[in-house]
Design a protein around this motif. Structure first.
Motif, PDB file in Angstrom:
ATOM      1  N   VAL A 181      32.462 -29.477  76.476  1.00 19.12           N
ATOM      2  CA  VAL A 181      31.873 -30.232  77.889  1.00 19.12           C
ATOM      3  C   VAL A 181      32.778 -30.967  78.757  1.00 19.12           C
ATOM      4  O   VAL A 181      33.638 -30.618  79.731  1.00 19.12           O
ATOM      5  CB  VAL A 181      30.707 -30.622  77.768  1.00 19.12           C
ATOM      6  N   CYS A 182      33.483 -31.663  77.666  1.00 22.41           N
ATOM      7  CA  CYS A 182      34.366 -32.955  78.387  1.00 22.41           C
ATOM      8  C   CYS A 182      35.318 -31.947  78.558  1.00 22.41           C
ATOM      9  O   CYS A 182      36.364 -31.245  78.027  1.00 22.41           O
ATOM     10  CB  CYS A 182      34.640 -34.106  77.666  1.00 22.41           C
ATOM     11  N   TRP A 201      30.247 -29.839  97.553  1.00 17.08           N
ATOM     12  CA  TRP A 201      29.955 -29.331  96.392  1.00 17.08           C
ATOM     13  C   TRP A 201      27.812 -29.874  96.663  1.00 17.08           C
ATOM     14  O   TRP A 201      27.944 -30.961  97.479  1.00 17.08           O
ATOM     15  CB  TRP A 201      30.714 -30.133  95.746  1.00 17.08           C
ATOM     16  N   GLU A 202      27.523 -29.458  95.346  1.00 12.32           N
ATOM     17  CA  GLU A 202      26.259 -30.046  95.654  1.00 12.32           C
ATOM     18  C   GLU A 202      25.663 -31.421  95.433  1.00 12.32           C
ATOM     19  O   GLU A 202      25.177 -31.862  96.238  1.00 12.32           O
ATOM     20  CB  GLU A 202      25.543 -29.105  94.276  1.00 12.32           C
ATOM     21  N   GLU A 205      37.342 -27.054  89.419  1.00  9.31           N
ATOM     22  CA  GLU A 205      36.770 -26.789  89.072  1.00  9.31           C
ATOM     23  C   GLU A 205      36.698 -27.990  87.219  1.00  9.31           C
ATOM     24  O   GLU A 205      35.822 -28.361  87.047  1.00  9.31           O
ATOM     25  CB  GLU A 205      36.861 -25.075  87.529  1.00  9.31           C
ATOM     26  N   GLU A 211      38.417 -23.425  76.978  1.00  8.65           N
ATOM     27  CA  GLU A 211      37.750 -21.997  77.149  1.00  8.65           C
ATOM     28  C   GLU A 211      38.200 -21.315  77.229  1.00  8.65           C
ATOM     29  O   GLU A 211      36.741 -20.167  76.576  1.00  8.65           O
ATOM     30  CB  GLU A 211      38.410 -22.016  78.910  1.00  8.65           C
ATOM     31  N   ARG A 264      30.116 -32.905  84.397  1.00  6.80           N
ATOM     32  CA  ARG A 264      29.003 -32.569  83.194  1.00  6.80           C
ATOM     33  C   ARG A 264      29.136 -33.968  82.569  1.00  6.80           C
ATOM     34  O   ARG A 264      28.492 -34.004  81.672  1.00  6.80           O
ATOM     35  CB  ARG A 264      29.378 -31.416  82.962  1.00  6.80           C
ATOM     36  N   CYS A 265      31.166 -33.895  81.560  1.00  9.64           N
ATOM     37  CA  CYS A 265      30.535 -35.229  80.799  1.00  9.64           C
ATOM     38  C   CYS A 265      30.207 -36.281  80.725  1.00  9.64           C
ATOM     39  O   CYS A 265      29.418 -37.103  80.154  1.00  9.64           O
ATOM     40  CB  CYS A 265      32.489 -35.216  80.508  1.00  9.64           C
ATOM     41  N   GLN A 304      42.011 -23.548  91.334  1.00  8.01           N
ATOM     42  CA  GLN A 304      41.373 -22.971  91.807  1.00  8.01           C
ATOM     43  C   GLN A 304      40.404 -23.989  90.001  1.00  8.01           C
ATOM     44  O   GLN A 304      39.656 -24.863  90.546  1.00  8.01           O
ATOM     45  CB  GLN A 304      40.469 -21.711  92.175  1.00  8.01           C
ATOM     46  N   LYS A 363      34.962 -30.629  89.398  1.00  7.20           N
ATOM     47  CA  LYS A 363      33.668 -30.639  89.875  1.00  7.20           C
ATOM     48  C   LYS A 363      32.814 -30.254  89.039  1.00  7.20           C
ATOM     49  O   LYS A 363      30.925 -30.458  88.755  1.00  7.20           O
ATOM     50  CB  LYS A 363      33.909 -29.091  90.427  1.00  7.20           C
ATOM     51  N   GLU A 364      33.044 -29.007  87.462  1.00  5.82           N
ATOM     52  CA  GLU A 364      32.292 -28.876  86.675  1.00  5.82           C
ATOM     53  C   GLU A 364      32.823 -30.078  85.419  1.00  5.82           C
ATOM     54  O   GLU A 364      31.684 -30.384  84.995  1.00  5.82           O
ATOM     55  CB  GLU A 364      32.461 -27.477  86.159  1.00  5.82           C
ATOM     56  N   ASN A 365      33.119 -29.602  84.892  1.00  3.62           N
ATOM     57  CA  ASN A 365      34.131 -30.666  83.674  1.00  3.62           C
ATOM     58  C   ASN A 365      33.642 -32.240  83.720  1.00  3.62           C
ATOM     59  O   ASN A 365      33.221 -32.632  82.785  1.00  3.62           O
ATOM     60  CB  ASN A 365      34.725 -30.299  82.709  1.00  3.62           C
TER      61      ASN A 365
END
Length: 392
Positions: free
Chosen positions: A213-214, A377-378, A332, A157, A340-341, A328, A335-337
């Motif tokens: 990304v990963c 979460w979406e 993340e 990050e 997406r990876c 948190q 949920k995100e990395n």
């Protein structure tokens, strides 16, 4: 200080307290470049194309990434990036050996280059009196938050926040041309400028996926995993689901590599010895130390959600989240990395579904608080909702 990769192992690297391996020379080069940072302009390196080189980019990652991209282009048996590796002994490490087809830009080199860039960039901005090098390294690699405000477990990050990714390819091309200039064994003599630039652009794209990304993943060998019992079953990718768990026991979040690795070993012993499973059941486990830990990984069938193991990955958070939430940053990371990876890497479908363990069995897992969180979460879906959507 001299980084070297060969069939005998990888030299010039150290195991840091956060459980990752770092090329020392690239770390120190970045710190020195930051203290003496300058941008140089050259007009006679790439023909009629002027070259601008920022020494902080060049000495940490740009030159080595570019050389690795060219080497891969000329010899496809050599990896593009990576691999990670394993130490002969985590408590008294002496020999580090890669776990896959090696590249000139290994994970250790990239970790060291990122750290060197981050700390070099920080020191560029600091005014005298500068802190001692030992204090900088202790702050950065230690568990306790120090005056720097930067930690090694957040290198990805922090690197992404500091580097000019839009100009990264230019820095790589310029650094390699400068490095190649006046060499008797030129690596660019048979490469057209446009071809080299295209090679670099493709390499940067893969670099961004692998390292930005990963999420960072601690491999099995690094947390001391025992061998898989029997023969692992391969998953049929891409999968459609990600099932969220909490470990319940261990009940406390782990905040450093040593504790998280011990928790992983404890869970594997319980799953293999008490439950008589082939291995730790989860595909991946999330600590509160900034890392995912490899369980059965991307390719092997897990034992985490009865009746659903072939349909999705089991991802667990270390801790009991009945009445509190995970860190948190840990949420993340998943949920995100992780998501997406997995989508970009074609491990899960783009319209994947997230579900809690309790939706498929008589259990309170992943804990009331965490389950209520993932419901926001979406990608969360109720049981049956995915099939109805697909049929429609």
């Amino acid at each position: 200080m001299n980084h070297e990769v060969s069939s005998l192992g990888e030299r010039g690297v150290v195991l840091t307290p956060d459980g990752t391996t770092v090329a020392v020379g690239h770390l120190i080069a970045g710190i020195e470049a930051g203290l003496k940072r300058k941008v140089e302009h050259w007009s006679d390196v790439a023909g009629d194309r002027p070259v601008t080189v920022d020494n902080l980019y060049a000495l940490t990652l740009a030159k080595d990434l570019g050389v690795a991209f060219v080497a891969h282009h000329l010899n496809r048996s050599q990896g593009l990036l990576g691999p990670d590796g394993c130490w002969d002994n985590v408590t008294s490490p002496q020999v580090f050996t890669g776990t896959g087809s090696w590249s000139l830009a290994t994970n250790a080199l990239i970790n060291g280059g990122m750290d060197g860039f981050i700390l070099g960039d920080l020191l560029t901005e600091l005014r005298a009196p500068l802190p001692k090098l030992s204090s900088v390294l202790r702050d950065y690699y230690g568990e306790v938050q120090g005056q720097l405000g930067l930690k090694a477990n957040s290198r990805r990050e922090n690197f992404e926040a500091k580097v000019d990714l839009g100009n990264f390819t230019n820095e790589i091309v310029s650094a390699v041309y400068l490095y190649d200039h006046n060499r008797t064994d030129s690596i660019l003599q048979h490469l057209d400028y446009n071809i080299f630039r295209e090679i670099s652009e493709q390499g940067v794209k893969q670099f961004r996926y692998n390292y930005l990304v990963c999420p960072p993943i601690i491999p099995r060998c690094m947390w001391g995993a025992k061998p898989y019992k029997g023969t692992p079953v391969t998953l049929a990718l891409p999968l459609r689901y990600v099932y969220i768990h909490h470990t319940y026991e261990p009940s406390r979040p782990c905040t450093n590599f040593q504790d998280c690795a011990a928790d992983m070993r404890s869970m594997q012993r319980f799953h293999q010895d008490d439950r008589q499973w082939d291995d730790i059941g989860y595909n991946f486990v999330t600590g509160s130390d900034g890392y995912l830990y490899e369980g059965r990984g991307w390719l092997w069938l897990g034992a985490h959600t009865k009746g659903q193991n072939s349909k999705g990955y089991g991802v667990s958070f270390i801790g009991n989240y009945t009445s509190e939430l995970p860190d948190q940053a840990a949420m993340e990371l998943v949920k995100e990395n992780f998501m997406r990876c997995a989508v970009i890497g074609k491990k899960i479908v783009s319209d994947y579904a997230v579900q809690g363990h309790r939706q498929h069995g008589e259990t309170t897992c992943p804990g009331e608080m965490l389950f209520n969180e993932i419901k926001t979460w979406e990608a969360f879906k109720e049981v049956g909702q995915v099939n109805r959507t697909t049929e429609e």
